[in-house]
Motif scaffolding. Structure first.
Motif, PDB file in Angstrom:
ATOM      1  N   ASP A 207       0.820  -1.219   0.000  1.00 38.86           N
ATOM      2  CA  ASP A 207       0.000   0.000   0.000  1.00 38.86           C
ATOM      3  C   ASP A 207       0.857   1.273   0.000  1.00 38.86           C
ATOM      4  O   ASP A 207       0.721   2.142   0.869  1.00 38.86           O
ATOM      5  N   ARG A 208       1.684   1.376  -1.004  1.00 37.24           N
ATOM      6  CA  ARG A 208       2.643   2.477  -1.041  1.00 37.24           C
ATOM      7  C   ARG A 208       2.038   3.734  -1.670  1.00 37.24           C
ATOM      8  O   ARG A 208       1.184   3.659  -2.570  1.00 37.24           O
ATOM      9  N   PRO A 209       2.502   4.930  -1.241  1.00 36.33           N
ATOM     10  CA  PRO A 209       2.038   6.191  -1.846  1.00 36.33           C
ATOM     11  C   PRO A 209       2.545   6.303  -3.280  1.00 36.33           C
ATOM     12  O   PRO A 209       3.415   5.553  -3.734  1.00 36.33           O
ATOM     13  N   LYS A 210       2.014   7.277  -3.992  1.00 36.36           N
ATOM     14  CA  LYS A 210       2.431   7.501  -5.374  1.00 36.36           C
ATOM     15  C   LYS A 210       3.864   8.020  -5.413  1.00 36.36           C
ATOM     16  O   LYS A 210       4.369   8.606  -4.454  1.00 36.36           O
ATOM     17  N   GLU A 211       4.503   7.796  -6.546  1.00 39.00           N
ATOM     18  CA  GLU A 211       5.866   8.286  -6.723  1.00 39.00           C
ATOM     19  C   GLU A 211       5.839   9.790  -6.969  1.00 39.00           C
ATOM     20  O   GLU A 211       4.932  10.318  -7.598  1.00 39.00           O
ATOM     21  N   GLY A 212       6.881  10.479  -6.456  1.00 38.75           N
ATOM     22  CA  GLY A 212       6.986  11.926  -6.637  1.00 38.75           C
ATOM     23  C   GLY A 212       8.085  12.290  -7.608  1.00 38.75           C
ATOM     24  O   GLY A 212       8.717  11.417  -8.230  1.00 38.75           O
ATOM     25  N   ASP A 213       8.345  13.572  -7.756  1.00 38.46           N
ATOM     26  CA  ASP A 213       9.370  14.065  -8.670  1.00 38.46           C
ATOM     27  C   ASP A 213      10.768  14.043  -8.062  1.00 38.46           C
ATOM     28  O   ASP A 213      11.759  14.175  -8.794  1.00 38.46           O
ATOM     29  N   CYS A 214      10.856  13.919  -6.767  1.00 36.45           N
ATOM     30  CA  CYS A 214      12.157  13.897  -6.085  1.00 36.45           C
ATOM     31  C   CYS A 214      12.545  12.457  -5.730  1.00 36.45           C
ATOM     32  O   CYS A 214      11.698  11.563  -5.682  1.00 36.45           O
ATOM     33  N   THR A 215      13.837  12.245  -5.486  1.00 38.53           N
ATOM     34  CA  THR A 215      14.311  10.945  -4.977  1.00 38.53           C
ATOM     35  C   THR A 215      14.417  11.054  -3.461  1.00 38.53           C
ATOM     36  O   THR A 215      15.093  11.943  -2.943  1.00 38.53           O
ATOM     37  N   THR A 216      13.744  10.148  -2.771  1.00 42.71           N
ATOM     38  CA  THR A 216      13.695  10.223  -1.308  1.00 42.71           C
ATOM     39  C   THR A 216      14.453   9.060  -0.679  1.00 42.71           C
ATOM     40  O   THR A 216      14.404   7.926  -1.173  1.00 42.71           O
ATOM     41  N   TYR A 217      15.147   9.356   0.397  1.00 47.94           N
ATOM     42  CA  TYR A 217      15.931   8.369   1.131  1.00 47.94           C
ATOM     43  C   TYR A 217      15.501   8.387   2.592  1.00 47.94           C
ATOM     44  O   TYR A 217      15.320   9.473   3.168  1.00 47.94           O
TER      45      TYR A 217
ATOM     46  N   GLY B 274       2.543   9.988   4.117  1.00 43.07           N
ATOM     47  CA  GLY B 274       2.009  10.017   2.760  1.00 43.07           C
ATOM     48  C   GLY B 274       3.091  10.210   1.716  1.00 43.07           C
ATOM     49  O   GLY B 274       2.803  10.404   0.530  1.00 43.07           O
ATOM     50  N   LEU B 275       4.372  10.135   2.110  1.00 41.37           N
ATOM     51  CA  LEU B 275       5.503  10.328   1.198  1.00 41.37           C
ATOM     52  C   LEU B 275       6.145   8.977   0.890  1.00 41.37           C
ATOM     53  O   LEU B 275       6.482   8.209   1.790  1.00 41.37           O
ATOM     54  N   ARG B 276       6.313   8.690  -0.389  1.00 37.48           N
ATOM     55  CA  ARG B 276       6.940   7.436  -0.799  1.00 37.48           C
ATOM     56  C   ARG B 276       8.446   7.497  -0.554  1.00 37.48           C
ATOM     57  O   ARG B 276       9.112   8.495  -0.873  1.00 37.48           O
ATOM     58  N   ILE B 277       8.989   6.416  -0.016  1.00 40.32           N
ATOM     59  CA  ILE B 277      10.425   6.297   0.240  1.00 40.32           C
ATOM     60  C   ILE B 277      11.036   5.471  -0.886  1.00 40.32           C
ATOM     61  O   ILE B 277      10.668   4.307  -1.088  1.00 40.32           O
ATOM     62  N   ASP B 278      11.983   6.055  -1.611  1.00 38.94           N
ATOM     63  CA  ASP B 278      12.600   5.361  -2.749  1.00 38.94           C
ATOM     64  C   ASP B 278      13.753   4.460  -2.338  1.00 38.94           C
ATOM     65  O   ASP B 278      13.945   3.388  -2.929  1.00 38.94           O
ATOM     66  N   HIS B 279      14.529   4.905  -1.349  1.00 37.91           N
ATOM     67  CA  HIS B 279      15.706   4.124  -0.955  1.00 37.91           C
ATOM     68  C   HIS B 279      15.893   4.162   0.559  1.00 37.91           C
ATOM     69  O   HIS B 279      15.438   5.098   1.239  1.00 37.91           O
ATOM     70  N   TYR B 280      16.599   3.144   1.048  1.00 38.83           N
ATOM     71  CA  TYR B 280      16.829   2.991   2.487  1.00 38.83           C
ATOM     72  C   TYR B 280      18.320   2.808   2.730  1.00 38.83           C
ATOM     73  O   TYR B 280      19.005   2.058   2.016  1.00 38.83           O
TER      74      TYR B 280
ATOM     75  N   ILE C  94       7.385  18.454  -1.675  1.00 41.25           N
ATOM     76  CA  ILE C  94       8.437  17.519  -2.076  1.00 41.25           C
ATOM     77  C   ILE C  94       7.980  16.681  -3.264  1.00 41.25           C
ATOM     78  O   ILE C  94       8.742  16.461  -4.224  1.00 41.25           O
ATOM     79  N   GLN C  95       6.757  16.194  -3.232  1.00 38.38           N
ATOM     80  CA  GLN C  95       6.249  15.372  -4.332  1.00 38.38           C
ATOM     81  C   GLN C  95       6.236  16.129  -5.655  1.00 38.38           C
ATOM     82  O   GLN C  95       6.495  15.560  -6.717  1.00 38.38           O
TER      83      GLN C  95
END
Length: 425
Positions: free
Chosen positions: A144-154, A251-257, A414-415
């Motif tokens: 149940d992940r949020p939508k992808e945004g324009d930024c790369t999030t860590y 509500g912010l998708r996390i791209d990398h950990y 951010i998105q």
């Protein structure tokens, strides 16, 4: 009485010459031991041809020294020792001057050699570092992940893992001996075209544990409306549940950990030769081992770990600690990215090795992604971005409550890769 020998006189006027008593000099005496040879009149030199035609038929050529024609070596005939004409220098004895060096070509070839060497080293370093990354976190298990945004999030996590540490190291670093892993720090780093943003998530944040799939069992656990401290999610089911909880509550998708433990953190600092910090106010904390005076100072690995873990010495507790963590990480990235480190293999490789040996990342994290994260933190240190705590509206039961309206606005900016205008605590 005359003391002079016979034939000698002391009368200067009576002698003709020194040592003679006579008025006139002696005549010529004959010397029997000297014999002069009779004088022979000079003979005329017979005329010679300027260019002799060589020996007569049937006769062997006679040796010609060349002195009769003024030549030093051989006769003037031919091109050899007996040939006619002027002598031509032997090509083997006199080297003709070579062409001038082509410096343009040499510089071009040298530049190509240097470029190939640099490319080879860079490619080799890339594959060496890429092979040492610990890709252990599977974000595909997050539901149940949020939508992808324009930024790369860590999501950057500092754990209190003591794995691999000796009893002496635990004592030295004041880590204690608690089993398992917990999180001492959590941050969202958004690498955006409009500017980078680093947001600290206090470990005491009040959050809801959503439904999730167990990282080990694969079993789905339904939501029960449980509200806990944020770091409890990590303790319950590791990085996957932590990411799921952060995404659900922000509500912010996390791209990398990315996660690093105590030992790895200290080793990176020591490999760099320390990190220079400007501490505005002196503080001391027995639990973390911190004991710092105000002013600029270079912290080693042990001191750096104490600096980022201290919270009881501050009035703001965890909020003040997260500010110090942001400040330190940005400074660490800034100092690690200097030419003195990047161009010095004796410093670069130990630093990379110390970080990669203990850095745990998600399975999709590439070395390029890791570099982007690193330079985004460096940019924040240089003023190209924003660092903040997540907006807080109050507290309940000892937990910090987020300001939902501000968090929603922050996430939207951010998105959409917009300049962040929201301020935190």
């Amino acid at each position: 009485m005359n003391d002079w020998p016979e034939g000698w006189s002391d009368d200067r006027n009576a002698r003709y010459g020194r040592g003679s008593a006579d008025a006139q000099p002696e005549g010529v005496r004959s010397m029997p031991h000297v014999r002069r040879r009779p004088t022979v009149p000079p003979q005329p030199v017979p005329p010679q041809s300027a260019y002799p035609q060589g020996p007569a038929p049937g006769q062997a050529p006679a040796y010609d020294s060349g002195y009769n024609t003024g030549q030093v070596y051989g006769s003037p005939q031919g091109g050899g020792p007996r040939g006619g004409g002027p002598r031509v220098p032997d090509r083997g004895s006199v080297r003709a001057p070579g062409p001038a060096p082509d410096w343009r070509r040499r510089i071009k070839v040298g530049s190509i050699v240097v470029l190939v060497a640099v490319l080879g080293t860079t490619i080799g370093t890339y594959f060496w570092a890429d092979g040492r990354m610990l890709r252990e976190v599977d974000l595909a298990k997050v539901i149940d992940r949020p939508k992808e945004g324009d930024c790369t999030t860590y999501l950057i996590v500092g754990s209190d893992s003591r794995e691999g540490m000796t009893a002496e190291e635990k004592k030295k670093l004041h880590t204690g001996s608690a089993e398992g892993k917990r999180t001492d720090s959590m941050m969202i780093l958004a690498a955006c075209g409009s500017g980078n943003t680093m947001i600290s998530l206090p470990r005491d944040s009040d959050v809801e544990i959503p439904s999730f799939v167990g990282s080990e069992s694969g079993k789905k656990f339904p939501a029960q409306g449980r509200r806990v401290k944020l770091n409890a999610a990590y303790a319950e089911d590791g990085p996957e549940l932590l990411v799921r909880t952060v995404e659900h509550n922000t509500g912010l998708r996390i791209d990398h950990y990315a996660e690093i433990g105590f030992a790895g953190f200290a080793n990176i600092v020591d490999a760099l030769g320390g990190v220079e910090m400007d501490i505005p106010k002196a503080f001391k904390d027995k639990k973390s081992g911190a004991d710092f005076q105000a002013g600029k100072q270079t912290l080693n690995g042990e001191q750096s770990l104490a600096f980022v873990r201290t919270r009881y010495a501050f009035a703001g507790s965890d909020l003040d600690r997260t500010k110090n963590q942001q400040k330190f990480l940005a400074t660490l990235a800034n100092q690690a990215a200097t030419p003195g480190t990047l161009l010095n293999p004796f410093r670069l490789y130990p630093t990379l090795g110390a970080g990669l040996d203990t850095l745990i990342v998600d399975k999709d994290m590439s070395l390029f992604d890791l570099g982007e994260m690193f330079f985004a933190m460096k940019g924040i240190s240089g003023g190209d971005g924003t660092s903040m705590n997540i907006p807080i509206s109050g507290s309940t039961g000892g937990n910090l409550v987020w300001d939902k309206a501000k968090v929603r606005q922050l996430v939207q900016q951010i998105q959409n890769d917009e300049k962040v205008t929201v301020t935190g605590n």
